[in-house]
Scaffold this motif. Sequence first.
Motif, mmCIF file in Angstrom:
data_model
loop_
_atom_site.group_PDB
_atom_site.id
_atom_site.type_symbol
_atom_site.label_atom_id
_atom_site.label_comp_id
_atom_site.label_asym_id
_atom_site.label_seq_id
_atom_site.Cartn_x
_atom_site.Cartn_y
_atom_site.Cartn_z
ATOM 1 N N LEU A 42 3.890 26.623 9.454
ATOM 2 C CA LEU A 42 4.036 27.812 10.163
ATOM 3 C C LEU A 42 3.320 29.127 9.264
ATOM 4 C CD1 LEU A 42 7.436 27.625 11.461
ATOM 5 C CD2 LEU A 42 5.525 27.340 12.743
ATOM 6 N N VAL A 43 3.662 29.188 7.967
ATOM 7 C CA VAL A 43 3.133 30.492 7.306
ATOM 8 C C VAL A 43 1.662 30.637 7.429
ATOM 9 C CG1 VAL A 43 2.934 31.417 4.962
ATOM 10 C CG2 VAL A 43 5.002 30.141 5.664
ATOM 11 N N LYS A 44 0.743 29.528 7.297
ATOM 12 C CA LYS A 44 -0.593 29.649 7.201
ATOM 13 C C LYS A 44 -1.430 29.378 8.506
ATOM 14 C CE LYS A 44 -1.049 28.178 2.438
ATOM 15 N NZ LYS A 44 -1.879 27.195 1.329
ATOM 16 N N TYR A 45 -0.493 28.438 9.372
ATOM 17 C CA TYR A 45 -1.544 28.040 10.581
ATOM 18 C C TYR A 45 -0.741 28.207 11.895
ATOM 19 C CZ TYR A 45 -3.320 25.213 6.508
ATOM 20 O OH TYR A 45 -3.955 24.841 5.497
ATOM 21 N N LYS A 46 0.316 28.888 12.215
ATOM 22 C CA LYS A 46 1.025 29.182 13.240
ATOM 23 C C LYS A 46 -0.196 29.972 14.356
ATOM 24 C CE LYS A 46 3.216 33.528 12.150
ATOM 25 N NZ LYS A 46 2.641 33.415 10.819
ATOM 26 N N GLU A 47 -1.058 30.527 13.917
ATOM 27 C CA GLU A 47 -1.999 31.000 15.220
ATOM 28 C C GLU A 47 -2.818 30.190 15.551
ATOM 29 O OE1 GLU A 47 -1.067 32.454 12.155
ATOM 30 O OE2 GLU A 47 -0.379 34.488 12.473
ATOM 31 N N MET A 48 -3.165 28.907 14.761
ATOM 32 C CA MET A 48 -4.147 28.084 15.099
ATOM 33 C C MET A 48 -3.608 26.859 16.006
ATOM 34 S SD MET A 48 -5.784 27.682 11.341
ATOM 35 C CE MET A 48 -6.698 26.614 11.924
ATOM 36 N N PHE A 49 -2.355 26.755 16.225
ATOM 37 C CA PHE A 49 -1.718 25.799 17.134
ATOM 38 C C PHE A 49 -2.144 25.766 18.636
ATOM 39 C CE2 PHE A 49 2.567 25.418 14.664
ATOM 40 C CZ PHE A 49 1.798 25.184 13.426
ATOM 41 N N GLU A 106 13.914 20.049 19.925
ATOM 42 C CA GLU A 106 14.306 21.608 20.686
ATOM 43 C C GLU A 106 13.941 22.831 20.292
ATOM 44 O OE1 GLU A 106 17.837 23.715 23.179
ATOM 45 O OE2 GLU A 106 17.894 21.677 22.593
ATOM 46 N N LEU A 107 14.523 22.940 18.832
ATOM 47 C CA LEU A 107 14.034 24.133 18.076
ATOM 48 C C LEU A 107 12.642 24.345 18.062
ATOM 49 C CD1 LEU A 107 16.883 24.310 15.762
ATOM 50 C CD2 LEU A 107 16.904 25.537 17.433
ATOM 51 N N TRP A 108 11.970 23.219 17.356
ATOM 52 C CA TRP A 108 10.606 23.270 17.128
ATOM 53 C C TRP A 108 9.718 23.603 18.189
ATOM 54 C CZ3 TRP A 108 7.304 24.111 13.294
ATOM 55 C CH2 TRP A 108 6.179 23.618 13.464
ATOM 56 N N SER A 109 10.206 23.043 19.414
ATOM 57 C CA SER A 109 9.235 23.444 20.610
ATOM 58 C C SER A 109 9.428 24.637 20.960
ATOM 59 C CB SER A 109 9.884 22.339 21.674
ATOM 60 O OG SER A 109 9.604 21.143 21.492
ATOM 61 N N SER A 110 10.507 25.315 20.668
ATOM 62 C CA SER A 110 10.671 26.755 21.118
ATOM 63 C C SER A 110 9.819 27.603 20.101
ATOM 64 C CB SER A 110 12.177 27.180 20.936
ATOM 65 O OG SER A 110 12.904 26.584 21.840
ATOM 66 N N VAL A 111 9.516 27.168 18.766
ATOM 67 C CA VAL A 111 8.826 28.013 18.068
ATOM 68 C C VAL A 111 7.367 28.017 18.379
ATOM 69 C CG1 VAL A 111 7.966 28.124 15.547
ATOM 70 C CG2 VAL A 111 10.302 27.823 16.271
ATOM 71 N N VAL A 112 6.671 26.560 18.618
ATOM 72 C CA VAL A 112 5.242 26.546 18.931
ATOM 73 C C VAL A 112 4.883 26.890 20.246
ATOM 74 C CG1 VAL A 112 5.244 24.666 17.128
ATOM 75 C CG2 VAL A 112 5.732 23.934 19.615
ATOM 76 N N PHE A 113 5.811 27.105 21.149
ATOM 77 C CA PHE A 113 5.469 27.365 22.566
ATOM 78 C C PHE A 113 5.939 28.858 22.611
ATOM 79 C CE2 PHE A 113 5.429 22.651 23.043
ATOM 80 C CZ PHE A 113 4.279 22.670 23.906
ATOM 81 N N SER A 114 6.191 29.534 21.801
ATOM 82 C CA SER A 114 6.548 30.971 21.756
ATOM 83 C C SER A 114 5.430 31.691 22.575
ATOM 84 C CB SER A 114 6.703 31.635 20.382
ATOM 85 O OG SER A 114 8.116 31.056 19.850
#
Length: 363
Positions: free
Chosen positions: A353-360, A312-320
């Motif tokens: 997250l640090v390097k690739y979060k904009e690429m998800f 649940e926490l991870w989904s909140s991050v990647v779907f921000s």
Amino acid sequence: MVKSVKLTGEGNSKVGVGENSSNISVFSTDKIFVSPDELKKWAEKNGRENGVVIVTERTKKNAKGEVNKIFLMCDRGGVYKSTAKVKRSGTIKTDCPFQLVGKYHDGYGGWMLQVSRDAHNHELAQHMEGHSYAMRLTGEQKITIFQGESHIEVLFRHLDDKGYTHDFCKNPSTNAMEDLFFMHPTSYNMFRSFPHVLIIDTTYNTNVYKLPFVQIVGVTSTYKTITIALSFIAKEKEDNFRWVLTRLKKMLHECMMPRVILTYRDLALINACNVVFPDAAKLLCRWHISQNIKKHCKQSFAKGNNWEFFEELWSSVVFSPTPAAYEYSHKRLRDGLTRKHKRVFEYVNTNWLVKYKEMFVSA
């Protein structure tokens, strides 16, 4: 309600669930077979001609221990069963209800075939070429095909006969073939028409040679995915991926280059994409990311709902949807994991997250 497809003798028309039809099944026959093998071969041949792969479901024996009944089904019948904790492959099984029954009749002195359930809950195959079951060879077929030729020679002959574009790379020291690239003529035309988006994935241990298998998929203007090219490579090194992508690029002579390339997080593949297609945006598949995290982190959580809480926490991050929402969700993830699962937070944060979060992206 699942749609049902029924095979009939009049153009194989499709009949929905609950509809009536007087058409006779293409599997209906008055033929008397001398053995269950002959009966099965007839059903298999008839199935291939109508987009169905027939397999044996089970057999039944009489009191003397002799087989007197054989049950045949569609290869999509049944459900996938596995004791593995992590599902490692997909399945084509849809619990298809289709069933044929072969039974020995003393009065006729032979075997007769009965259509028990003539309906499918999936689309029928349009082309049988390449079907994993239909392409299996019998012992006699192997002798006929491979006599006097190596497997590679037979493969290249098949690719040439079918009009494939193909190329290979040899090891300069051993002269052995290491990488193989091939593209169907229809895929070639589709790729030149829709070169804008590429999805690249590599599977493992799915072939007898245990070689990495590169699958390159495109997307049409109607959002349909299409197979563009396939390649076997000796190693998952940047040079191997670069060779594959260079061959792919040659297919786009005087055409627009890809604008978006979606991959899993393989640094060798990403680097090769940056070299061969430097102007394309590079994105990472969220599903592959989630599978990677599950593989490396789930064992750190005890039984209970701890893993579900992390998901649940991870989904909140990647779907921000906004940077502010991301910062808020990232803080919740850090605060929720730091006390008991610091290693998990460090893994997802440092590796993803640090390097690739904009690429998800979802694929």
